[in-house]
Enzyme design. Structure first.
Site, short mmCIF file in Angstrom:
data_model
loop_
_atom_site.label_atom_id
_atom_site.label_comp_id
_atom_site.label_asym_id
_atom_site.label_seq_id
_atom_site.Cartn_x
_atom_site.Cartn_y
_atom_site.Cartn_z
N GLU A 1 30.68 8.28 19.79
CA GLU A 1 29.50 7.43 19.63
C GLU A 1 28.28 8.33 19.61
O GLU A 1 28.15 9.22 20.46
CB GLU A 1 29.42 6.43 20.80
N GLU B 1 18.04 4.80 22.07
CA GLU B 1 18.22 3.69 23.01
C GLU B 1 16.96 3.64 23.84
O GLU B 1 16.38 4.67 24.19
CB GLU B 1 19.39 3.95 23.96
#
Lengths: 465, 310
Positions: free
Chosen positions: B186, B191
């Site tokens: 990932e 974020e």
């Protein structure tokens, strides 16, 4: 999308050029006019007073509360020191002052007043902010601030920096003792800053609630609960009280009511108007829906001859000296009061009512002959279902003073069925207690959890038939 | 030519490319408009020297370096057509099972949660009771539609704000259904925690370095926030590194030497853009969290990595 935007800017540029050309043909503005420019210095107190800054303590405060401390400081050579007095200090009951500059400053380039502070205890400073200048205080800002005993940086955001084109009120505060004890706090590196991280404004009026109220034609009333909230770099929201002039108010029906820049609603005629506002282009949460019930209804004009009357409060008679219409008795009294007049007719408005007293001990009233009491009362909007009302008349005795062991009192209870909303009610009763030659106090009181909050008072007088 | 300076591995110069917008600008005003990659904490002198050095390199490339160029666009969504996102590029994850993080929202493909308007993709988190969840939002992905190994992946985004909001722009290994997470790998390009308006993180997860052990670095804006204007979040991904960018600032490089397990980033990945509400990473919204909250995406662009072995 982006292409279209680009075309727009080109058009605007072209128009601007044309406009400029026209203007420059007619008159060369830049050579003829001098625009006032104000210092954009953001420093208030770094290691001493910034240029033109002065200290003006509040009346009744401890005047020596402020000093420059060269020993305790956050940074540099000195800090501002504030000594909050103990309860009962004869030199002043609290610490409070404004710091004002001689020449206005242009603060439009900043977004907050920032400083480092600490206290000898974690006091809660009652009010702290800027924009108070002892003139109009048009752009006053305040908040309460929780200190710690360690140096910490604090941020007081500017509700709308665009408004501060010429501001003199750099800083102000008011703080009383904590649990009756005085203490000391320090403030350092006090300055206006452009933090760039103050965002997401959420202005509010009426404390963010859609509030309804009724008013009368010709009676002004303020829009209250004015705040601005920002999200800070820390992710926390911070709310400050913002002066009305930061807001642009709007009335849905200007024939009924309009609001001026000071947040005062003028009620013009019967009807309903909804007051809303924006701050810096952002719609404020909350509103005030004002229903004007038309012209104010006055209390019946007394008809008794003046020779039969000893008046405490009436426009129809010469009134006896009154000590106060509200003693603001601590700590339980919540009642606020305002004396107001419509067309020359004076009345007293009580709000947040729980109990209140009218005192007239200098001199006391001798009601031996004029042994009846007359009072007019008006309850706006509605009479609460749980209303239970008590009037106490106090005779101060031979010492003509409250207390002293010689006071006597008469209590009269009133049934709620007497009152009709939005109507003046006349209360009359005889003074039947034995001693009535030194009456000095009338107390009005909610009893048995009665929730009467607002009412008006007029025509308080003793009389003989 | 653009340059970047990788400060965490000593000085090492690498030729980079720019996005198409900058290429267009360069044609007209090379030196005024050309924004050199702004390098945090480096002096102007170094920047100038580096610039000179780059010019030199670009004339005669080094014999020892492997260089990746990211010039050729392979996927581009400018979100210029109002309505549903382009179904040739985007599909949806739908549901409210917490997504492995105890997230509170139910993801839908309804237009109030995801739509294209006025040149932007809008992903909106709403506070509403829906299918047993207290919030709704959306999560769009290119799985099975656009998957790529290496390259520059970038998006220009204005973030939402407030406690408990968790916007993300990230990649997952296309073999996830076969090998499971975290073996698939990932790459989190961006974020953010809504309660940290000036901070974002870039992260990789893989076998032996996932969740709390992931390889991550944060980047914070000075005197600015991510919820008041658009910022470009990007990675430049080549066989032996992933470089992390915010706008023109390179703030991290992750290489096989940095991960505490197998390097699983030599295969195709797909893109995910989502706005989660609550969950382990951010905590729940509180009474001050304003809903609805919208994440605005101006564009998503992907460039191919042209590997040049000298």
């Amino acid at each position: 999308m982006k292409n279209i935007k680009f075309m727009h800017s080109k058009t605007a540029l072209l128009l601007g050029l044309l406009f400029f050309t026209i203007v420059s043909c007619e008159r060369d503005a830049s050579n003829q006019l001098e625009f006032a420019t104000y210092s954009s210095n953001g420093e208030v107190f770094i290691d001493g007073f910034s240029g033109g800054l002065d200290y003006y303590p509040f009346l009744g405060s401890y005047l020596e509360a402020f000093s420059v401390d060269t020993e305790t400081k956050y940074k540099g050579s000195s800090a501002m020191r504030f000594d909050v007095p103990n309860v009962g200090d004869p030199n002043g009951a609290y610490a409070g002052a404004i710091f004002r500059v001689d020449s206005p400053r242009d603060l439009t380039g900043y977004d907050a007043l920032t400083f480092w502070a600490k206290g000898t205890r974690g006091g809660l400073i009652n009010e702290i902010g800027f924009g108070q200048d002892f003139f109009e205080n048009k752009f006053q800002v305040s908040m309460s601030l929780q200190l710690t005993t360690n140096w910490r940086k604090y941020v007081i955001p500017i509700p709308d920096p665009a408004k501060l084109v010429q501001e003199r009120g750099m800083f102000w505060f008011a703080e009383g003792p904590e649990n009756n004890e005085g203490y000391t706090f320090w403030i350092d590196e006090l300055q206006f800053e452009k933090l760039g991280t103050i965002a997401q404004p959420q202005p509010a009026i009426s404390n963010g609630v859609d509030k309804s109220d009724s008013g009368f034609t010709g009676v002004d009333m303020p829009v209250t609960g004015l705040t601005q909230t920002f999200n800070l770099e820390s992710g926390n929201n911070i709310t400050v009280n913002a002066a009305p002039s930061y807001f642009n108010f709007n009335s849905s029906n200007e024939d009924v009511a309009f609001v001026n820049e000071l947040g005062i609603v003028s009620v013009l005629s019967e009807g309903t108007a909804k007051i809303t506002a924006t701050l810096g282009g952002v719609s404020a949460k909350g509103s005030l829906e004002l229903t004007s019930v038309g012209a104010f209804d006055f209390a019946p004009i007394p008809t008794r001859p003046a020779s039969n009357v000893t008046s405490i409060f009436s426009d129809s008679y010469t009134n006896s000296p009154v000590d106060f219409f509200n003693g603001y008795w601590e700590p339980y009294q919540t009642t606020q009061s305002t004396e107001f007049a419509i067309d020359g007719n004076n009345m007293i408005s009580y709000t947040d009512f729980n109990f209140v007293g009218n005192q007239f001990a200098n001199p006391t009233v001798n009601a031996t002959v004029k042994s009846n009491l007359h009072i007019n009362m008006y309850i706006p909007n509605s009479v609460p279902a749980d209303m239970d009302f008590l009037i106490t008349v106090v005779d101060f005795g031979a010492d003509q003073a409250d207390g002293g062991g010689d006071d006597t009192r008469q209590q009269v209870f009133f049934d709620k069925s007497l009152w009709v909303p939005n109507t003046w009610i006349t209360l009359e009763f005889p003074i039947t207690m034995d001693n009535k030659n030194n009456i000095g106090l009338i107390i009005y009181e909610n009893i048995n959890f009665s929730s009467l909050s607002n009412w008006y008072l007029d025509n308080v007088y003793f009389y003989s038939e | 030519m653009f340059i970047s300076i990788v400060s965490n591995t000593g000085f090492r110069l690498k030729n980079n490319t720019m996005n198409s917008k900058n290429i267009i600008r360069m044609k007209t005003k090379i030196f005024k408009q050309n924004p050199l990659y702004r390098v945090a904490n480096e002096s102007l002198v170094i920047l100038c020297l580096a610039f000179l050095f780059t010019l030199f390199i670009s004339c005669s490339t080094s014999e020892t370096q492997t260089v990746a160029k990211f010039k050729t666009i392979t996927m581009q969504d400018e979100f210029d057509i109002d309505g549903q996102p382009n179904s040739l590029i985007w599909t949806y994850d739908i549901g409210g099972n917490g997504w492995g993080n105890n997230e509170l929202q139910f993801y839908t493909n309804r237009s109030n949660n995801v739509t294209v308007q006025n040149g932007y993709l809008l992903i909106t988190a709403e506070k509403e009771n829906f299918e047993g969840a207290s919030y709704t939002s959306s999560r769009i992905l290119t799985k099975g539609l656009f998957e790529q190994k290496y390259g520059r992946f970038e998006a220009r985004i204005k973030l939402p704000w407030g406690q408990g909001l968790w916007p993300a722009f990230w990649l997952l290994g296309s073999d996830i259904d076969d090998v499971q997470w975290p073996n698939c790998g990932e790459i989190d390009i961006m974020e953010n925690r809504g309660q940290e308006p000036t901070l974002i993180s870039g992260t990789v997860h893989g076998p032996g370095y996932s969740g709390g052990e992931s390889i991550t670095k944060s980047y914070s804006l000075t005197n600015d926030r991510f919820d008041t204007d658009f910022h470009i979040f990007g990675i430049e991904w080549a066989p032996d590194y992933i470089n992390y960018y915010v706008d023109d600032v390179l703030y991290n490089q992750i290489t096989p030497a940095d991960v505490t397990g197998e390097w699983v980033f030599n295969k195709p990945f797909f893109i995910i853009i989502n706005l989660a509400v609550g969950g382990n990473y951010v905590g729940s919204p509180n009474t001050e969290t304003v809903f609805p909250q919208t994440m605005l995406v101006d564009y998503v662009r992907v460039y191919k990595a042209d590997i040049i072995n000298n």
